[in-house]
Design a protein around this motif. Structure first.
Motif, PDB file in Angstrom:
ATOM      1  N   UNK A  99     -11.606  21.903 -14.533  1.00  0.00           N
ATOM      2  CA  UNK A  99     -10.186  21.588 -14.362  1.00  0.00           C
ATOM      3  C   UNK A  99      -9.885  21.275 -12.901  1.00  0.00           C
ATOM      4  N   UNK A 100     -10.492  22.056 -12.007  1.00  0.00           N
ATOM      5  CA  UNK A 100     -10.279  21.828 -10.584  1.00  0.00           C
ATOM      6  C   UNK A 100     -10.833  20.470 -10.166  1.00  0.00           C
ATOM      7  N   UNK A 101     -11.981  20.089 -10.744  1.00  0.00           N
ATOM      8  CA  UNK A 101     -12.558  18.782 -10.424  1.00  0.00           C
ATOM      9  C   UNK A 101     -11.639  17.663 -10.876  1.00  0.00           C
ATOM     10  N   UNK A 102     -11.073  17.807 -12.082  1.00  0.00           N
ATOM     11  CA  UNK A 102     -10.160  16.786 -12.590  1.00  0.00           C
ATOM     12  C   UNK A 102      -8.921  16.670 -11.702  1.00  0.00           C
ATOM     13  N   UNK A 103      -8.392  17.817 -11.274  1.00  0.00           N
ATOM     14  CA  UNK A 103      -7.226  17.814 -10.395  1.00  0.00           C
ATOM     15  C   UNK A 103      -7.554  17.178  -9.054  1.00  0.00           C
ATOM     16  N   UNK A 104      -8.734  17.513  -8.530  1.00  0.00           N
ATOM     17  CA  UNK A 104      -9.142  16.976  -7.232  1.00  0.00           C
ATOM     18  C   UNK A 104      -9.337  15.459  -7.300  1.00  0.00           C
ATOM     19  N   UNK A 105      -9.925  14.988  -8.394  1.00  0.00           N
ATOM     20  CA  UNK A 105     -10.091  13.539  -8.575  1.00  0.00           C
ATOM     21  C   UNK A 105      -8.732  12.856  -8.578  1.00  0.00           C
ATOM     22  N   UNK A 106      -7.782  13.445  -9.297  1.00  0.00           N
ATOM     23  CA  UNK A 106      -6.456  12.848  -9.377  1.00  0.00           C
ATOM     24  C   UNK A 106      -5.786  12.817  -8.002  1.00  0.00           C
ATOM     25  N   UNK A 107      -5.979  13.906  -7.216  1.00  0.00           N
ATOM     26  CA  UNK A 107      -5.411  13.938  -5.863  1.00  0.00           C
ATOM     27  C   UNK A 107      -5.996  12.815  -5.006  1.00  0.00           C
ATOM     28  N   UNK A 108      -7.307  12.645  -5.104  1.00  0.00           N
ATOM     29  CA  UNK A 108      -7.966  11.619  -4.293  1.00  0.00           C
ATOM     30  C   UNK A 108      -7.480  10.224  -4.670  1.00  0.00           C
ATOM     31  N   UNK A 109      -7.295   9.988  -5.968  1.00  0.00           N
ATOM     32  CA  UNK A 109      -6.833   8.673  -6.407  1.00  0.00           C
ATOM     33  C   UNK A 109      -5.392   8.419  -5.978  1.00  0.00           C
ATOM     34  N   UNK A 110      -4.564   9.469  -6.039  1.00  0.00           N
ATOM     35  CA  UNK A 110      -3.176   9.302  -5.581  1.00  0.00           C
ATOM     36  C   UNK A 110      -3.143   9.049  -4.072  1.00  0.00           C
ATOM     37  N   UNK A 111      -4.025   9.712  -3.332  1.00  0.00           N
ATOM     38  CA  UNK A 111      -4.099   9.469  -1.890  1.00  0.00           C
ATOM     39  C   UNK A 111      -4.571   8.046  -1.610  1.00  0.00           C
ATOM     40  N   UNK A 112      -5.509   7.548  -2.438  1.00  0.00           N
ATOM     41  CA  UNK A 112      -5.980   6.169  -2.280  1.00  0.00           C
ATOM     42  C   UNK A 112      -4.848   5.188  -2.541  1.00  0.00           C
ATOM     43  N   UNK A 113      -4.067   5.469  -3.580  1.00  0.00           N
ATOM     44  CA  UNK A 113      -2.923   4.614  -3.898  1.00  0.00           C
ATOM     45  C   UNK A 113      -1.946   4.555  -2.725  1.00  0.00           C
ATOM     46  N   UNK A 114      -1.664   5.744  -2.158  1.00  0.00           N
ATOM     47  CA  UNK A 114      -0.745   5.817  -1.017  1.00  0.00           C
ATOM     48  C   UNK A 114      -1.316   5.057   0.181  1.00  0.00           C
ATOM     49  N   UNK A 115      -2.634   5.194   0.408  1.00  0.00           N
ATOM     50  CA  UNK A 115      -3.261   4.525   1.549  1.00  0.00           C
ATOM     51  C   UNK A 115      -3.208   3.008   1.407  1.00  0.00           C
ATOM     52  N   UNK A 116      -3.400   2.512   0.186  1.00  0.00           N
ATOM     53  CA  UNK A 116      -3.354   1.060  -0.043  1.00  0.00           C
ATOM     54  C   UNK A 116      -1.955   0.523   0.253  1.00  0.00           C
ATOM     55  N   UNK A 117      -0.930   1.231  -0.242  1.00  0.00           N
ATOM     56  CA  UNK A 117       0.454   0.795   0.002  1.00  0.00           C
ATOM     57  C   UNK A 117       0.759   0.828   1.495  1.00  0.00           C
ATOM     58  N   UNK A 118       0.314   1.897   2.185  1.00  0.00           N
ATOM     59  CA  UNK A 118       0.577   2.002   3.621  1.00  0.00           C
ATOM     60  C   UNK A 118      -0.163   0.909   4.400  1.00  0.00           C
ATOM     61  N   UNK A 119      -1.388   0.593   3.973  1.00  0.00           N
ATOM     62  CA  UNK A 119      -2.132  -0.475   4.641  1.00  0.00           C
ATOM     63  C   UNK A 119      -1.414  -1.809   4.483  1.00  0.00           C
ATOM     64  N   UNK A 120      -0.892  -2.046   3.289  1.00  0.00           N
ATOM     65  CA  UNK A 120      -0.122  -3.280   3.060  1.00  0.00           C
ATOM     66  C   UNK A 120       1.108  -3.313   3.960  1.00  0.00           C
ATOM     67  N   UNK A 121       1.781  -2.159   4.117  1.00  0.00           N
ATOM     68  CA  UNK A 121       2.979  -2.105   4.958  1.00  0.00           C
ATOM     69  C   UNK A 121       2.657  -2.418   6.415  1.00  0.00           C
ATOM     70  N   UNK A 122       1.494  -1.963   6.882  1.00  0.00           N
ATOM     71  CA  UNK A 122       1.081  -2.259   8.266  1.00  0.00           C
ATOM     72  C   UNK A 122       0.934  -3.769   8.458  1.00  0.00           C
ATOM     73  N   UNK A 123       0.252  -4.414   7.511  1.00  0.00           N
ATOM     74  CA  UNK A 123       0.041  -5.866   7.618  1.00  0.00           C
ATOM     75  C   UNK A 123       1.369  -6.613   7.517  1.00  0.00           C
ATOM     76  N   UNK A 124       2.213  -6.200   6.584  1.00  0.00           N
ATOM     77  CA  UNK A 124       3.510  -6.885   6.410  1.00  0.00           C
ATOM     78  C   UNK A 124       4.374  -6.735   7.651  1.00  0.00           C
TER      79      UNK A 124
END
Length: 481
Positions: A99-124
């Motif tokens: 269960x902890x692994x599943x939660x950790x995976x989800x956290x990492x993916x949400x952080x990746x999503x946030x990082x992609x949006x922030x990277x786009x904002x830097x370029x824009x």
């Protein structure tokens, strides 16, 4: 002058300290086969509990190999007690780890999503500042639209989830196994038959505890002194109680050919002598010497990989290479004394746990400006508000709103869920809120503690809480699908 000799014609010094002067046991010892073919075999609790760690195929081979030793297996009462008590916690530990692994995976993916949006904002921002390139900015906004990012991440999410689900299924054990559903317990019971020690009388147990705590442990006499700091004397003295039972049992056997093969994953300093400069440690010679003195018996201590190698060699047990590799993997994981599975805070445990002050403050600051009313709730010592406090810590980590600390507890608390059915009778339907306050009202259920909090804070806070809860519900729905 004649040199004093013992009964065997050897000098007394060499005879009296023979256990210390001999090298530790090795896989090539000529007398090793005797322990497998004629000796009493005692499996430590950790060896029995490790059966719950194997895949179903390997576990079946391991149990079949152990059947080759039936009739010579003997279980101290202490081992039996620890085994029947530890089965459920072993299963729960695996359940928490997955269960902890599943939660950790989800956290990492949400952080990746946030990082992609922030990277786009830097370029824009650079496109807007230096080129006024509105068309290009619009193109990047469309490229990194929430739906597109989520669609790409879903490919990884589903694949990671598939592998974790496979791990759950591959062990052939229900994570909520009851005694009736546990396939291992009856196999072990049949394997030992009547070879299980009886419970020591209270006065004997008391004397053994006194000896362990007052004499042996302070003087670091093996076994078990490394456990002397456990919360009760009974828990601290588990290994010593096992040892005393073993000696008493062997003393009652016929004197000819007494030998004991003890198998354990425990290689701590209270079983093994840590020799400076040596390439490997060896079981304490004092244990060999004590069994000789008190029970006139020979002792051999082995780890599970060596033991099952011996079963294969001397008893002709069939163990596939993959199974033997799994024995080594499980044994190594247990030997290395990995840190305990990280704490997972749930709605049942949260009311009784105070969140770390700095962690709670980080979580609160990561959601932006809030009213004094919500801040008071986040800082309240009331048990009724701890659910909210732990949820805030968990949801801000899950959604990637802050950096997660290395030793930070995992949190498994939801404020809302997307589902056709209520998780519990006291959860409120999303339709209890006004149409403008919640998306997907018809398919949402809201936790009662969250409804209570929701109704007690200003409108600006309600918007923040609603957004966090809705994003978490959507994230959890995606991870389940």
């Amino acid at each position: 002058m004649t040199e004093p000799t013992g009964d065997m014609g050897e000098p007394v010094l060499l005879q009296r300290f023979a256990a210390w002067l001999q090298p530790g046991p090795s896989a090539e010892d000529a007398e090793r086969s005797v322990f497998f073919k004629d000796g009493v075999i005692v499996l430590d609790t950790n060896v029995l509990l490790s059966l719950y760690e194997f895949t179903e195929t390997s576990r079946e081979e391991v149990l079949s190999a152990l059947e080759q030793t039936a009739g010579r297996l003997w279980m101290p009462y202490q081992v039996g007690l620890e085994f029947v008590r530890g089965r459920r916690s072993t299963l729960e530990s695996r359940k928490r780890a997955l269960a902890s692994a599943a939660t950790e995976v989800n956290k990492k993916l949400m952080a990746a999503r946030k990082a992609i949006v922030e990277a786009k904002d830097v370029v824009c921002a650079q496109l807007d500042k230096y080129a006024r390139a509105q068309q290009e900015i619009a193109g990047l906004d469309a490229l990194v639209a929430d739906s597109d990012v989520d669609a790409h991440l879903d490919v990884y999410r589903h694949e990671f989830k598939r592998h974790l689900d496979m791990l759950k299924a591959d062990h052939g054990l229900a994570l909520n196994s009851s005694d009736a559903e546990d396939p291992i317990l009856p196999r072990i019971a049949k394997l030992y038959g009547e070879g299980v020690g009886e419970q020591p009388d209270d006065d004997i147990l008391r004397k053994r505890l006194e000896e362990a705590m007052a004499f042996r442990f302070p003087n670091k006499i093996p076994p078990g002194f490394s456990d002397s700091d456990k919360d009760t004397p009974l828990k601290s003295a588990g290994d010593f109680l096992l040892w005393e039972e073993l000696i008493e049992h062997v003393r009652q056997l016929p004197p000819s050919g007494r030998c004991v093969l003890f198998v354990s994953n425990d290689t701590k300093e209270d079983w093994y002598e840590q020799r400076s400069g040596a390439s490997s440690s060896r079981p304490w010679p004092s244990l060999v010497d004590e069994l000789r003195r008190r029970a006139q018996a020979e002792l051999r201590i082995e780890t599970p990989p060596h033991f099952f190698g011996g079963i294969r060699e001397f008893l002709d047990a069939e163990l596939a290479a993959d199974t033997y590799a799994e024995i080594e993997r499980v044994s190594e994981a247990l030997e290395v004394k990995v840190p305990d599975t990280p704490l997972v805070v749930t709605k049942e445990t949260a009311p009784h746990l105070d969140p770390p002050e700095g962690l709670l403050l980080d979580a609160l600051n990561s959601v932006g400006p809030v009213s004094s009313t919500l801040r008071d709730s986040a800082e309240s010592p009331s048990s009724a508000r701890r659910l909210f406090q732990w949820w805030l810590i968990g949801v801000t980590a899950q959604l990637g709103r802050r950096v997660v600390g290395e030793a930070e507890p995992s949190v498994d608390i939801a404020a809302a869920v997307r589902s056709s059915e209520s998780p519990s009778g006291d959860w409120a339907p999303g339709t209890a809120l006004s149409p403008g306050e919640w998306l997907h009202r018809d398919s949402t259920w809201i936790a009662p503690w969250f409804m209570d909090l929701f109704g007690s804070v200003p409108q600006t806070d309600r918007a923040i809480l609603r957004r966090l809860a809705a994003q978490q519900a959507e994230s959890n729905r995606r991870s389940r699908s």
